[in-house]
Scaffold this active site. Structure first.
Site, short mmCIF file in Angstrom:
data_model
loop_
_atom_site.label_atom_id
_atom_site.label_comp_id
_atom_site.label_asym_id
_atom_site.label_seq_id
_atom_site.Cartn_x
_atom_site.Cartn_y
_atom_site.Cartn_z
N HIS A 471 36.27 34.14 57.04
CA HIS A 471 36.19 35.20 58.06
C HIS A 471 37.11 34.89 59.24
O HIS A 471 37.94 35.72 59.63
CB HIS A 471 34.74 35.35 58.55
CG HIS A 471 34.57 36.32 59.67
ND1 HIS A 471 34.12 37.61 59.48
CD2 HIS A 471 34.78 36.20 61.01
CE1 HIS A 471 34.08 38.24 60.64
NE2 HIS A 471 34.46 37.41 61.59
N GLU A 472 36.96 33.70 59.82
CA GLU A 472 37.75 33.36 60.99
C GLU A 472 39.24 33.28 60.66
O GLU A 472 40.09 33.60 61.50
CB GLU A 472 37.26 32.05 61.61
CG GLU A 472 35.85 32.12 62.19
CD GLU A 472 35.69 33.22 63.24
OE1 GLU A 472 36.68 33.54 63.93
OE2 GLU A 472 34.59 33.76 63.34
N HIS A 475 40.89 36.57 61.15
CA HIS A 475 41.35 36.78 62.53
C HIS A 475 42.69 36.08 62.76
O HIS A 475 43.60 36.62 63.41
CB HIS A 475 40.33 36.23 63.53
CG HIS A 475 39.10 37.04 63.68
ND1 HIS A 475 39.10 38.37 64.03
CD2 HIS A 475 37.78 36.70 63.57
CE1 HIS A 475 37.86 38.81 64.13
NE2 HIS A 475 37.04 37.82 63.85
N HIS A 478 45.51 38.01 61.27
CA HIS A 478 45.78 39.19 62.11
C HIS A 478 46.66 38.78 63.30
O HIS A 478 47.64 39.46 63.63
CB HIS A 478 44.44 39.76 62.59
CG HIS A 478 44.52 41.13 63.16
ND1 HIS A 478 43.43 41.76 63.74
CD2 HIS A 478 45.54 42.03 63.25
CE1 HIS A 478 43.79 42.96 64.16
NE2 HIS A 478 45.06 43.14 63.87
#
Length: 683
Positions: A471-472, A475, A478
């Site tokens: 998940h991290e 980020h 992105h």
């Protein structure tokens, strides 16, 4: 001397990596003060321009302003979150109101607002789509910030902003201190039955670091539910962990956050009223993809009853199965749920997620899982640079390159928990790509809170920690992939209720067949995770979703309850615990066995972390996420073609485009909620 300050000029290190080896405590405050002074002078130069306002003489120099302040702020606030000490705590509390005042001095300047408004109203056809969007963002943010108020109202607004910055900083510092203070000390290692050897050694290391030789220390995590609750066989220790978790910030003493919660909620409501909004939630959501509290309430209200029913059914099933093992009337308590859920999961699906840890060794997860999936999708490569220094000895630095070998940036990983790090997991940018400033690459940091085992022992991640890692890293991708011209639109600078979408999508690769087969190998034998176990993991994906959805929605609706108050209503609230109980009861999520993921006194996301009135964002973004997962499945999954499309049309645009327009460009249509309802068993 400021001219000897390492923040004074852009870093000359590769990729612009901050010179952490040169930065000392005494450098921060002078750089903050000089950075604010410089930016105010830069803005004043814009206002002194006698030519009619234009994009070239207003927006472009505005975007160039504040570079020194940005450099020091990115480094300092990363440090204050990941490696705080008495100095950073004191300086952050002192600087918070000054930084708030500085922001107000720019955003509330009537002369600057008039210039931005003029450019906004020109609708200059010569501007590019990115430039048009930049003008729109500045005008919208200044309008919502209160730039159109009269001077008396602005004075009051500035007082609100400065006071709130002080309170939210204090909330976070109290929480870190109380989290450390309430960690559970275990005298007898036999009481840790059920934990893996690596977890026990990590607890021994944590105790030793505090001078508690011969004991074990169970440090708390940010959410209510501690991962050890699924494994510890001693019910008393489980209850101690749960009680300590829920006591944070609300049990009296110098770190009690209840008064701060009340004052923050009250001041936010009063500020919203001053700005012309009925509540803080209305104010925040005016600049989001959701737009209104009613839209959020409609979605959460659709999900909450079904989630609560599912959780109740799950609880009943647990109690029937384990009634002979409980000693208080066969009731499953909050500290029992995770433990017995794992037992039932084993019975129903023959899956023990705690027993999977040997297949989730951290180095393999990183290189053969997280990095591998990114390479297969986007062609990017990662090389560790041990010659580059991070902000802490445990920080690792990786160079990231595109498939053609061109540089993309640096990825910093800070994996382990420590007393100086706040709870949770997150991504921070240290430098964001922005063509206007000559920043061609980005530097991003991932922070996790994995217990560090004893020297020589492997770091074995839990199933949830592995999911969090993916998940991290979403980020991080992105932040690395965004290619924009203007700093305001750089990296993950998108609407709060969109920012979680890319990271949620990246979670899918954790169990994707090619990825899982590449990294999920037993750390001792190299044996791959049995396909039968994988199949049973997929079969159990909806198992316990009633609990998972309810604990999340409890927190999201609690956030909306606090921030949906009018100024008068907020002033009338005097009891945090009572308000919380009433808010949860009103939406049917007041089951004591299923506490919200965060209670008010340790809800750092919304009282210190910028997610105020925005915690709903995770499930709002999950609508897009679930719909995107369906698209990947329909189009061949883990392929460069799919990755390149997702990168170019979504991740790569950063904040330079309306995010829902970007989604439609990627998907070919707006997102549909059906895949989310199916995923969570809420049809």
């Amino acid at each position: 001397m400021v001219d000897q300050n390492p923040f004074s000029e852009p870093s000359t290190l590769e990729y612009g990596l901050p010179p952490f080896g040169e930065i000392r405590d005494e450098h921060y405050e002078p750089a903050f003060l000089k950075g604010m002074s410089d930016q105010l002078a830069e803005v004043e130069a814009i206002l002194d321009d006698l030519e009619p306002p234009s994009f070239e003489n207003t927006l472009k120099p505005l975007e160039r302003s504040g570079q020194l302040l940005e450099r020091v702020a990115n480094v300092f606030f990363n440090k204050s979150s990941a490696d705080s000490n008495d100095f950073t705590n004191e300086l952050e509390e002192r600087m918070a109101p000054q930084l708030a005042a500085h922001s107000d001095a720019i955003l509330l300047d009537a002369r600057l607002y008039a210039r931005v408004k003029t450019v906004h109203e020109q609708h200059d056809p010569a501007l590019s789509p990115e430039q048009h969007y930049l003008v729109h963002r500045w005008y919208t943010e200044m309008t919502l910030a209160g730039a159109g108020l009269d001077e008396a109202q602005k004075s009051t607004l500035k007082e609100f902003n400065q006071r709130l910055s002080t309170l939210t900083t204090k909330f976070e510092k109290n929480l870190l201190s109380d989290t450390n203070e309430l960690a559970v000390v275990v005298d007898d290692v036999a009481d840790l039955d059920g934990l893996e050897p690596g977890e026990i050694s990590a607890a021994a290391e944590a105790a030793s670091a505090r001078g508690l030789e011969g004991k074990h220390l169970l440090t708390l995590v940010l959410p209510t539910g501690h991962p050890f609750l699924a494994s510890l066989t001693d019910r008393g220790i489980r209850q101690q962990l749960m009680d300590a978790s829920q006591a944070r910030g609300g049990h009296g003493g110098e770190f009690d956050n209840r008064a701060l919660v009340l004052e923050i909620a009250k001041l936010r409501a009063e500020r919203a009223a001053l700005l012309g909004f009925p509540s803080h939630a209305a104010f925040v959501l005016a600049d989001s993809t959701a737009k209104t509290p009613d839209a959020v309430a409609a979605m959460l209200g659709k999900l909450a009853p079904a989630a609560a029913r599912n959780a109740k059914a799950e609880q009943g099933e647990l109690e029937v199965i384990v009634e002979d093992d409980l000693d208080d009337g066969a009731r499953v308590r909050s500290w029992d749920w995770a433990f017995w859920t794992e037992k039932v999961r084993q019975q129903k699906y023959d899956v023990d997620t705690a027993a999977l840890r040997p297949w989730f060794e951290a180095e393999r997860v990183l290189h053969d899982g997280v990095f591998f999936a990114a390479n297969q999708l986007y062609g990017v490569t990662f090389s560790e640079r041990k010659d580059l220094v991070g902000y802490h000895p445990e920080v690792r630095v990786f160079e990231v390159r595109n498939a053609d070998g061109s540089p993309l940036g640096l990825y910093l990983l800070d994996l382990y928990t420590r007393d100086s790090k706040r709870g949770g997991a997150w991504m921070n940018p240290l430098l964001s790509q922005a063509g206007l400033l000559g920043h061609e690459t980005s530097i991003v940091v991932n922070n996790l809170n994995v217990p560090k085992p004893a020297e020589g022992s492997p770091t074995l991640l839990t199933f949830d920690e592995t999911s969090t890692f993916f998940h991290e890293f979403g980020h991080a991708l992105h932040g690395l992939f965004a290619q924009v011209t203007y700093p305001k639109l750089a990296g993950t600078n998108v609407f709060r209720d969109f920012v979680e979408f890319p990271s949620q999508v990246n979670e899918m690769w954790m169990l994707w067949p090619e990825v899982l087969a590449n990294y999920a190998k037993h750390y001792q034998t190299g044996e791959p995770l049995d396909q039968g176990i994988v199949d049973r993991l997929h079969a159990s994906e909806q198992f316990n979703e009633g609990f998972a959805t309810s604990e999340y929605l409890g927190a999201a609706l609690l956030d909306q309850a606090w921030h949906g108050l009018s100024a008068d209503a907020a002033a009338a609230v005097t009891d945090v615990i009572a308000f919380e109980a009433e808010a949860l009861a009103a939406v049917g999520l007041d089951n004591p066995a299923v506490p919200p993921r965060y209670r008010s006194t340790y809800f750092a996301h919304v009282f210190a972390g910028g997610y105020d009135a925005g915690y709903y964002s995770y499930i709002w973004s999950e609508v897009l996420d679930a719909d995107t997962v369906e698209w990947f499945k329909e189009n061949g999954g883990l392929t460069r073609a799919n990755g390149d499309r997702f990168r170019s049309r979504l991740l790569g645009v950063g904040g330079s485009k309306d995010p829902l327009e970007a989604y439609v460009d990627f998907r070919g249509r707006p997102a549909e909620i059906g895949p989310l309802l199916t995923r969570r068993g809420l049809e």
